[in-house]
Motif scaffolding. Structure first.
Motif, PDB file in Angstrom:
ATOM      1  N   GLU A 231      10.404 -28.591  16.038  1.00 22.92           N
ATOM      2  CA  GLU A 231      11.143 -27.584  16.793  1.00 22.92           C
ATOM      3  C   GLU A 231      11.691 -26.501  15.861  1.00 22.92           C
ATOM      4  O   GLU A 231      11.726 -25.325  16.215  1.00 22.92           O
ATOM      5  CB  GLU A 231      12.305 -28.267  17.544  1.00 22.92           C
ATOM      6  CG  GLU A 231      12.962 -27.419  18.580  1.00 22.92           C
ATOM      7  CD  GLU A 231      12.309 -27.558  19.949  1.00 22.92           C
ATOM      8  OE1 GLU A 231      12.764 -26.869  20.869  1.00 22.92           O
ATOM      9  OE2 GLU A 231      11.362 -28.348  20.105  1.00 22.92           O
ATOM     10  N   GLN A 232      12.128 -26.923  14.671  1.00 27.56           N
ATOM     11  CA  GLN A 232      12.638 -25.970  13.683  1.00 27.56           C
ATOM     12  C   GLN A 232      12.613 -26.633  12.321  1.00 27.56           C
ATOM     13  O   GLN A 232      12.872 -27.827  12.189  1.00 27.56           O
ATOM     14  CB  GLN A 232      14.068 -25.526  14.031  1.00 27.56           C
ATOM     15  CG  GLN A 232      14.614 -24.420  13.117  1.00 27.56           C
ATOM     16  CD  GLN A 232      15.969 -23.899  13.587  1.00 27.56           C
ATOM     17  OE1 GLN A 232      16.523 -24.373  14.574  1.00 27.56           O
ATOM     18  NE2 GLN A 232      16.510 -22.929  12.867  1.00 27.56           N
ATOM     19  N   SER A 244      17.313 -22.813  16.652  1.00 24.03           N
ATOM     20  CA  SER A 244      16.326 -21.977  17.333  1.00 24.03           C
ATOM     21  C   SER A 244      16.193 -22.301  18.817  1.00 24.03           C
ATOM     22  O   SER A 244      15.515 -21.584  19.543  1.00 24.03           O
ATOM     23  CB  SER A 244      14.959 -22.142  16.660  1.00 24.03           C
ATOM     24  OG  SER A 244      14.522 -23.488  16.766  1.00 24.03           O
ATOM     25  N   SER A 245      16.816 -23.397  19.269  1.00 28.73           N
ATOM     26  CA  SER A 245      16.674 -23.792  20.675  1.00 28.73           C
ATOM     27  C   SER A 245      17.878 -24.627  21.091  1.00 28.73           C
ATOM     28  O   SER A 245      18.676 -25.081  20.255  1.00 28.73           O
ATOM     29  CB  SER A 245      15.396 -24.620  20.873  1.00 28.73           C
ATOM     30  OG  SER A 245      15.508 -25.870  20.199  1.00 28.73           O
ATOM     31  N   ARG A 246      17.998 -24.834  22.404  1.00 22.67           N
ATOM     32  CA  ARG A 246      19.074 -25.684  22.918  1.00 22.67           C
ATOM     33  C   ARG A 246      18.958 -27.103  22.376  1.00 22.67           C
ATOM     34  O   ARG A 246      19.956 -27.749  22.076  1.00 22.67           O
ATOM     35  CB  ARG A 246      19.031 -25.712  24.449  1.00 22.67           C
ATOM     36  CG  ARG A 246      19.388 -24.407  25.122  1.00 22.67           C
ATOM     37  CD  ARG A 246      19.196 -24.495  26.630  1.00 22.67           C
ATOM     38  NE  ARG A 246      20.123 -25.434  27.234  1.00 22.67           N
ATOM     39  CZ  ARG A 246      21.257 -25.091  27.831  1.00 22.67           C
ATOM     40  NH1 ARG A 246      21.614 -23.821  27.896  1.00 22.67           N
ATOM     41  NH2 ARG A 246      22.045 -25.988  28.356  1.00 22.67           N
ATOM     42  N   LEU A 373      20.854 -18.291  23.089  1.00 30.10           N
ATOM     43  CA  LEU A 373      19.627 -19.067  23.157  1.00 30.10           C
ATOM     44  C   LEU A 373      19.036 -18.950  24.564  1.00 30.10           C
ATOM     45  O   LEU A 373      19.769 -18.869  25.549  1.00 30.10           O
ATOM     46  CB  LEU A 373      19.909 -20.547  22.851  1.00 30.10           C
ATOM     47  CG  LEU A 373      20.473 -20.857  21.469  1.00 30.10           C
ATOM     48  CD1 LEU A 373      20.858 -22.324  21.368  1.00 30.10           C
ATOM     49  CD2 LEU A 373      19.464 -20.511  20.393  1.00 30.10           C
TER      50      LEU A 373
END
Length: 374
Positions: A231-232, A244-246, A373
């Motif tokens: 995801e990151q 970078s995301s929830r 986000l």
């Protein structure tokens, strides 16, 4: 602000050099229906400490097992020094492996356990004695050579497994939850010792964990896994401060996520109208593709929420509970929309009485510590 790519987040010295290991479009499935690892692309630099972090079933251990040679990709390739090792047997990969179970031989002494990989490699007696002594000293076990594993504590057994993995001087050390069976105090001490050993040896460490504090404490970079993908991947402080995301925001530390709608967009920031009709302008955002009218969430860590100054724009919240933690208090609050919010407050820094449950509290959300986000 776009999320950093894996290549851009490599240590500066390694960014311009060929990576030690490269995963290229790697897939793995065990049931022919679901990808445990799904189109994985990953570069590992020489000498770095990389942690693979994620919940159970996210693909991190499968990735480590494919790197170690105990499993093979169904699609894609794994390269080391530019050579394809996807089907190379584990014993030819020059990698040490430490598991959570330690897998020590109970009938052997500490010295014999550590010497076992050298016996398999037919190392001479003189060199074997020297290497075992060096490995025991590195693991702070010099006085335990004649003991059996049953006579050692959990932390000492972990050190024996570490010494055994390092004794033949591998190019990489792979670790799968090696501290999971230890109590909290011992685990924290071993984290510092592993970091110190990595610094002394300068070899590449790849470390699997589901413990975010462990990953943050030891790593040069952290790869956050989710549903078989990364995801990151970035430095711990970059992931913590700019998820970078929830999913990453929720998984790596505690984060407040306040939902709303985008009302204005700039090149690296945007404005949001929260559910409580509070408008916050010029908040940094990861995606330049956010458009007016899009749903989004404002993310802010509890330690960055503060009490508003008189006359300052503020969110009104009701204090539900206050939990004392010594150096700080955790305040659990609720916004008028019912959205929960947590803040960390240092009582010693207040020049006003500490709020009590039931009070209405005015909160400020500093833009420089916030992030939008999707």
């Amino acid at each position: 602000m776009n999320a950093p790519s894996p290549q851009s987040s490599l240590p500066a010295a390694a960014a311009c050099a060929q990576p030690l290991v490269r995963f290229e479009n790697v897939h793995k499935t065990y049931d022919e229906r679901n990808w445990v690892v799904n189109d994985l692309n990953l570069e590992i630099a020489q000498g770095e400490f990389l942690s693979l972090l994620g919940p159970s079933g996210s693909g991190k251990t499968t990735t480590l097992m494919m790197l170690a040679g105990f499993d093979s990709p169904d699609r894609g390739q794994i390269f080391m020094d530019g050579h394809d090792i996807s089907r190379l047997p584990a014993y030819k990969r020059d990698m040490g492996v430490v598991f959570q179970s330690y897998a020590l031989f109970p009938h052997m002494s500490v010295e014999q356990n550590v010497a076992f990989p050298l016996n398999l490699r037919k190392v001479s007696a003189a060199e074997r004695k020297q290497r075992v002594g060096e490995a025991l000293e590195l693991a702070q076990l010099s006085g335990f050579a004649s003991r059996r594993p049953a006579q050692l504590s959990g932390g000492q057994q972990q050190r024996v497994a570490l010494a055994r993995a390092l004794v033949y001087r591998p190019r990489m050390l792979l670790m799968d939850e090696p501290l999971g069976a230890l109590d909290k105090a011992l685990r924290e001490r071993m984290q510092l010792e592993l970091k110190s050993i990595h610094r002394q040896l300068g070899i590449t460490f790849v470390y699997v964990t589901h413990d975010q504090d462990e990953a943050m404490t030891m790593s040069d970079r952290v790869a956050v896994f989710h549903n078989g993908k990364i995801e990151q991947i970035d430095r711990p402080e970059a992931i913590y401060n700019r998820p970078s995301s929830r999913f990453v925001a929720n998984f790596l530390g505690e984060t407040n996520l306040l939902d709303g709608v985008i009302t204005g967009v700039g090149s690296t920031s945007a404005s949001i109208l929260l559910k409580d009709d509070n408008s916050i302008r010029d908040v940094p955002c990861h995606l330049a593709t956010l458009a007016v009218g899009d749903p989004a969430s404002l993310a802010i860590r509890p330690e960055n929420v503060r009490l508003a100054n008189p006359g300052e724009p503020a969110l009104q919240a009701r204090l539900v509970d206050s939990i004392f933690h010594g150096a700080h208090c955790n305040l659990r609050l609720t916004l008028p929309s019912g959205t929960p919010l947590t803040m960390k407050l240092n009582p010693g820094s207040l020049n006003r009485p500490l709020p009590v449950p039931g009070d209405t509290v005015a909160l400020a959300l500093p833009r420089e510590h916030s992030l939008l986000l999707p």
